[in-house]
Design a protein around this motif. Sequence first.
Motif, PDB file in Angstrom:
ATOM      1  N   THR A  36      60.125   2.777  80.706  1.00 19.46           N
ATOM      2  CA  THR A  36      60.152   1.361  81.105  1.00 19.46           C
ATOM      3  C   THR A  36      61.374   0.661  80.539  1.00 19.46           C
ATOM      4  O   THR A  36      62.040  -0.116  81.238  1.00 19.46           O
ATOM      5  CB  THR A  36      58.873   0.642  80.628  1.00 19.46           C
ATOM      6  N   ALA A  37      61.704   0.935  79.268  1.00 19.47           N
ATOM      7  CA  ALA A  37      62.872   0.315  78.637  1.00 19.47           C
ATOM      8  C   ALA A  37      64.155   0.696  79.366  1.00 19.47           C
ATOM      9  O   ALA A  37      65.012  -0.158  79.633  1.00 19.47           O
ATOM     10  CB  ALA A  37      62.953   0.736  77.171  1.00 19.47           C
ATOM     11  N   MET A  38      64.298   1.978  79.717  1.00 17.84           N
ATOM     12  CA  MET A  38      65.500   2.428  80.433  1.00 17.84           C
ATOM     13  C   MET A  38      65.575   1.814  81.821  1.00 17.84           C
ATOM     14  O   MET A  38      66.646   1.451  82.308  1.00 17.84           O
ATOM     15  CB  MET A  38      65.525   3.952  80.511  1.00 17.84           C
ATOM     16  N   SER A  39      64.418   1.694  82.478  1.00 17.33           N
ATOM     17  CA  SER A  39      64.378   1.116  83.817  1.00 17.33           C
ATOM     18  C   SER A  39      64.757  -0.363  83.787  1.00 17.33           C
ATOM     19  O   SER A  39      65.523  -0.839  84.639  1.00 17.33           O
ATOM     20  CB  SER A  39      62.974   1.300  84.406  1.00 17.33           C
ATOM     21  N   ILE A  40      64.243  -1.115  82.805  1.00 20.12           N
ATOM     22  CA  ILE A  40      64.594  -2.531  82.659  1.00 20.12           C
ATOM     23  C   ILE A  40      66.088  -2.674  82.382  1.00 20.12           C
ATOM     24  O   ILE A  40      66.767  -3.546  82.945  1.00 20.12           O
ATOM     25  CB  ILE A  40      63.772  -3.184  81.526  1.00 20.12           C
ATOM     26  N   MET A  41      66.615  -1.801  81.522  1.00 21.71           N
ATOM     27  CA  MET A  41      68.032  -1.844  81.177  1.00 21.71           C
ATOM     28  C   MET A  41      68.903  -1.682  82.424  1.00 21.71           C
ATOM     29  O   MET A  41      69.892  -2.397  82.625  1.00 21.71           O
ATOM     30  CB  MET A  41      68.343  -0.732  80.173  1.00 21.71           C
ATOM     31  N   SER A  42      68.529  -0.748  83.284  1.00 22.84           N
ATOM     32  CA  SER A  42      69.308  -0.487  84.497  1.00 22.84           C
ATOM     33  C   SER A  42      69.207  -1.639  85.487  1.00 22.84           C
ATOM     34  O   SER A  42      70.213  -2.067  86.070  1.00 22.84           O
ATOM     35  CB  SER A  42      68.833   0.814  85.161  1.00 22.84           C
ATOM     36  N   ILE A  43      67.985  -2.149  85.699  1.00 19.81           N
ATOM     37  CA  ILE A  43      67.834  -3.221  86.691  1.00 19.81           C
ATOM     38  C   ILE A  43      68.489  -4.505  86.187  1.00 19.81           C
ATOM     39  O   ILE A  43      68.946  -5.345  86.993  1.00 19.81           O
ATOM     40  CB  ILE A  43      66.337  -3.449  87.033  1.00 19.81           C
ATOM     41  N   TYR A  44      68.549  -4.682  84.877  1.00 24.27           N
ATOM     42  CA  TYR A  44      69.267  -5.807  84.277  1.00 24.27           C
ATOM     43  C   TYR A  44      70.728  -5.775  84.729  1.00 24.27           C
ATOM     44  O   TYR A  44      71.284  -6.773  85.213  1.00 24.27           O
ATOM     45  CB  TYR A  44      69.164  -5.697  82.756  1.00 24.27           C
ATOM     46  N   ALA A 273      81.379   5.277  95.518  1.00 26.81           N
ATOM     47  CA  ALA A 273      81.409   4.338  94.393  1.00 26.81           C
ATOM     48  C   ALA A 273      80.020   4.156  93.791  1.00 26.81           C
ATOM     49  O   ALA A 273      79.863   4.084  92.570  1.00 26.81           O
ATOM     50  CB  ALA A 273      81.972   2.992  94.842  1.00 26.81           C
ATOM     51  N   VAL A 274      78.993   4.099  94.635  1.00 26.64           N
ATOM     52  CA  VAL A 274      77.614   3.959  94.147  1.00 26.64           C
ATOM     53  C   VAL A 274      77.247   5.144  93.250  1.00 26.64           C
ATOM     54  O   VAL A 274      76.684   4.965  92.158  1.00 26.64           O
ATOM     55  CB  VAL A 274      76.628   3.852  95.334  1.00 26.64           C
ATOM     56  N   ILE A 275      77.580   6.360  93.695  1.00 23.94           N
ATOM     57  CA  ILE A 275      77.264   7.551  92.900  1.00 23.94           C
ATOM     58  C   ILE A 275      78.046   7.537  91.592  1.00 23.94           C
ATOM     59  O   ILE A 275      77.501   7.841  90.516  1.00 23.94           O
ATOM     60  CB  ILE A 275      77.566   8.825  93.702  1.00 23.94           C
ATOM     61  N   PHE A 276      79.329   7.152  91.671  1.00 29.30           N
ATOM     62  CA  PHE A 276      80.127   7.104  90.441  1.00 29.30           C
ATOM     63  C   PHE A 276      79.546   6.109  89.445  1.00 29.30           C
ATOM     64  O   PHE A 276      79.357   6.427  88.267  1.00 29.30           O
ATOM     65  CB  PHE A 276      81.579   6.733  90.746  1.00 29.30           C
ATOM     66  N   TRP A 277      79.260   4.881  89.907  1.00 29.49           N
ATOM     67  CA  TRP A 277      78.766   3.862  88.982  1.00 29.49           C
ATOM     68  C   TRP A 277      77.390   4.229  88.428  1.00 29.49           C
ATOM     69  O   TRP A 277      77.057   3.862  87.293  1.00 29.49           O
ATOM     70  CB  TRP A 277      78.727   2.491  89.659  1.00 29.49           C
ATOM     71  N   ALA A 278      76.599   4.952  89.199  1.00 28.38           N
ATOM     72  CA  ALA A 278      75.292   5.388  88.690  1.00 28.38           C
ATOM     73  C   ALA A 278      75.468   6.265  87.454  1.00 28.38           C
ATOM     74  O   ALA A 278      74.685   6.176  86.494  1.00 28.38           O
ATOM     75  CB  ALA A 278      74.533   6.143  89.776  1.00 28.38           C
ATOM     76  N   ILE A 279      76.507   7.100  87.453  1.00 24.57           N
ATOM     77  CA  ILE A 279      76.770   7.956  86.298  1.00 24.57           C
ATOM     78  C   ILE A 279      77.454   7.162  85.189  1.00 24.57           C
ATOM     79  O   ILE A 279      77.054   7.218  84.018  1.00 24.57           O
ATOM     80  CB  ILE A 279      77.642   9.161  86.716  1.00 24.57           C
ATOM     81  N   GLU A 280      78.477   6.384  85.555  1.00 20.85           N
ATOM     82  CA  GLU A 280      79.234   5.662  84.541  1.00 20.85           C
ATOM     83  C   GLU A 280      78.375   4.641  83.804  1.00 20.85           C
ATOM     84  O   GLU A 280      78.445   4.518  82.582  1.00 20.85           O
ATOM     85  CB  GLU A 280      80.423   4.961  85.215  1.00 20.85           C
ATOM     86  N   GLU A 281      77.529   3.913  84.531  1.00 22.07           N
ATOM     87  CA  GLU A 281      76.696   2.889  83.916  1.00 22.07           C
ATOM     88  C   GLU A 281      75.540   3.474  83.101  1.00 22.07           C
ATOM     89  O   GLU A 281      74.885   2.749  82.347  1.00 22.07           O
ATOM     90  CB  GLU A 281      76.138   1.939  84.983  1.00 22.07           C
ATOM     91  N   SER A 282      75.291   4.767  83.248  1.00 22.15           N
ATOM     92  CA  SER A 282      74.210   5.392  82.470  1.00 22.15           C
ATOM     93  C   SER A 282      74.573   5.502  80.995  1.00 22.15           C
ATOM     94  O   SER A 282      73.734   5.869  80.174  1.00 22.15           O
ATOM     95  CB  SER A 282      73.890   6.782  83.021  1.00 22.15           C
ATOM     96  N   GLY A 283      75.825   5.161  80.673  1.00 22.46           N
ATOM     97  CA  GLY A 283      76.234   5.217  79.270  1.00 22.46           C
ATOM     98  C   GLY A 283      75.399   4.330  78.370  1.00 22.46           C
ATOM     99  O   GLY A 283      75.158   4.657  77.211  1.00 22.46           O
ATOM    100  N   SER A 284      74.937   3.195  78.904  1.00 23.55           N
ATOM    101  CA  SER A 284      74.128   2.277  78.094  1.00 23.55           C
ATOM    102  C   SER A 284      72.635   2.557  78.213  1.00 23.55           C
ATOM    103  O   SER A 284      71.819   1.836  77.634  1.00 23.55           O
ATOM    104  CB  SER A 284      74.400   0.825  78.515  1.00 23.55           C
ATOM    105  N   VAL A 285      72.282   3.617  78.948  1.00 22.61           N
ATOM    106  CA  VAL A 285      70.865   3.932  79.159  1.00 22.61           C
ATOM    107  C   VAL A 285      70.573   5.366  78.713  1.00 22.61           C
ATOM    108  O   VAL A 285      70.114   5.604  77.601  1.00 22.61           O
ATOM    109  CB  VAL A 285      70.467   3.729  80.638  1.00 22.61           C
ATOM    110  N   VAL A 286      70.884   6.332  79.566  1.00 23.70           N
ATOM    111  CA  VAL A 286      70.567   7.734  79.272  1.00 23.70           C
ATOM    112  C   VAL A 286      71.359   8.245  78.080  1.00 23.70           C
ATOM    113  O   VAL A 286      70.800   8.839  77.153  1.00 23.70           O
ATOM    114  CB  VAL A 286      70.826   8.610  80.518  1.00 23.70           C
ATOM    115  N   LEU A 287      72.679   8.015  78.091  1.00 21.55           N
ATOM    116  CA  LEU A 287      73.490   8.507  76.969  1.00 21.55           C
ATOM    117  C   LEU A 287      73.189   7.741  75.689  1.00 21.55           C
ATOM    118  O   LEU A 287      73.301   8.292  74.588  1.00 21.55           O
ATOM    119  CB  LEU A 287      74.976   8.407  77.307  1.00 21.55           C
ATOM    120  N   ALA A 288      72.801   6.473  75.820  1.00 19.95           N
ATOM    121  CA  ALA A 288      72.412   5.704  74.638  1.00 19.95           C
ATOM    122  C   ALA A 288      71.160   6.302  73.998  1.00 19.95           C
ATOM    123  O   ALA A 288      71.057   6.393  72.771  1.00 19.95           O
ATOM    124  CB  ALA A 288      72.169   4.248  75.021  1.00 19.95           C
ATOM    125  N   LEU A 289      70.198   6.701  74.842  1.00 23.58           N
ATOM    126  CA  LEU A 289      68.984   7.334  74.326  1.00 23.58           C
ATOM    127  C   LEU A 289      69.314   8.675  73.679  1.00 23.58           C
ATOM    128  O   LEU A 289      68.780   9.020  72.620  1.00 23.58           O
ATOM    129  CB  LEU A 289      67.973   7.521  75.458  1.00 23.58           C
TER     130      LEU A 289
END
Length: 468
Positions: A36-44, A273-289
């Motif tokens: 839930t925390a990761m999902s909120i972070m992404s939708i934010y 671009a959507v696929i790229f940003w999905a990976i790049e923006e995961s830095g504050s979610v998946v890679l942060a975890l």
Amino acid sequence: MTEFWERFSYYGMRAILLFYMYYSVSKGGLGFDKPTAMSIMSIYGSLVYLSSVIGGFVSDRLLGSRRTVFWGGVLIMFGHIVLALPFGAPALFISIALIVVGTGLLKPNVSEMVGGLYSEHDVRRDSGFSIFVMGINFGSLIAPIVVPWAQGKWNFHVGFSLAAVGMFIGLIFYAIDGRKYINPDANQAPDPIKANELKSVITKALLMVVAVAIILVVMALTGVFNIANVITLITVFAIGLPITYFVMMLRSEKVTTEERSRVWAYIPLFIAAVIFWAIEESGSVVLALFAAEQTQLQVGSWTIEPGMFQMLNPLFILIYGPIFARLWVRLGKRQPSSPKKFYLGLIFAGLSYIVMVLPVMMFGTGTKVSPLWLVLSWAVVEIGEMLISPVGLSVTTKLAPKAFSSQMMSMWFLADAAAQAINAQIVRLYTPNSEIMYFSIVGIVSIVVAVILAVMTPRIEKLMQGVN
């Protein structure tokens, strides 16, 4: 300085927000479950980019860019203040609402104001934008060092307080120096709403609010009103909005045959671009975890706070930026076309996730690995960003139909919004037991799409009608 402090506040908050949501109450967090925390972070993140559409409208039709940016900064500051108060989950969601709207007002307009500082032929114009971009990246670089340090030394709320103070300092610079230097035209809306239009605008706004309220009420009455379903609703909207824009542009009588061809060429680039940003923006979610749960954070006598890894994004941009700028100048007309740069960028994005498969395969999920694996992953994905982000901004302006020039620029931000909305759904699948599969599948999907884009490149270049 305004943008420096705005980015300081945003990235400082973002560096510790995920941990605040899922850390236990005894550790000063809210105790949300990790999916839930990761999902909120992404939708934010998705909402922040979606709100840029509102900022453009308010500036153009109501307040003008100067006042829009100021009130955006005020909302951001209050958002961080609310988050700094120990009022639990309600404060979190109020803060998100304030920062989303505030960033939407500030972000798309502050860049436009930089251009307004110079006349059309002023030779200092490019240098001014270079200083502006450096301010963005230095703010983004320093915040993930200072804010997580304060959170580790004291608590989360002290860290969020620093973000609020940062935005307050930015507003002081903006208010004082803005009186001296900002173009007076920025005080006025360039296309103000006329009296005969006002009723129609208010009606449309009210209809949208009522429609959202009805959906939420129906969800509540049917027992499906919860965080997960609200996130799903936003995800559908974030994906549906750019699709609607594309259909509208392709069917518009204002778009010429040549422009329509260029819009078709832009669609595969938008998907990439959507696929790229999905990976790049995961830095504050998946890679942060991954940083918090599976990385060695003790280096000698120094303890690395997990949020400090968020500095790697701006750090590598600052390192790579001059290199790529020089590279494109030296290559001149021999440099790759925009579609070629896009598929190369996707390959690097996919490889950055393949890199994360290796430590888990070598050491297992129960062993904490060297922080250098995260450094390597960020180093690889930021090469992709150099190939896609600035090129995407440029090609968006080149391929835009004249009748939709401003709205086409919004499309580039909507690619990031759609990417993070998709992330909000798929990050729920990420667990220590699924890491190898998660990183592998997402990384391979990116590389496969890159190959498809490479095959399509001659056709895309033809559709671009002379634009490179």
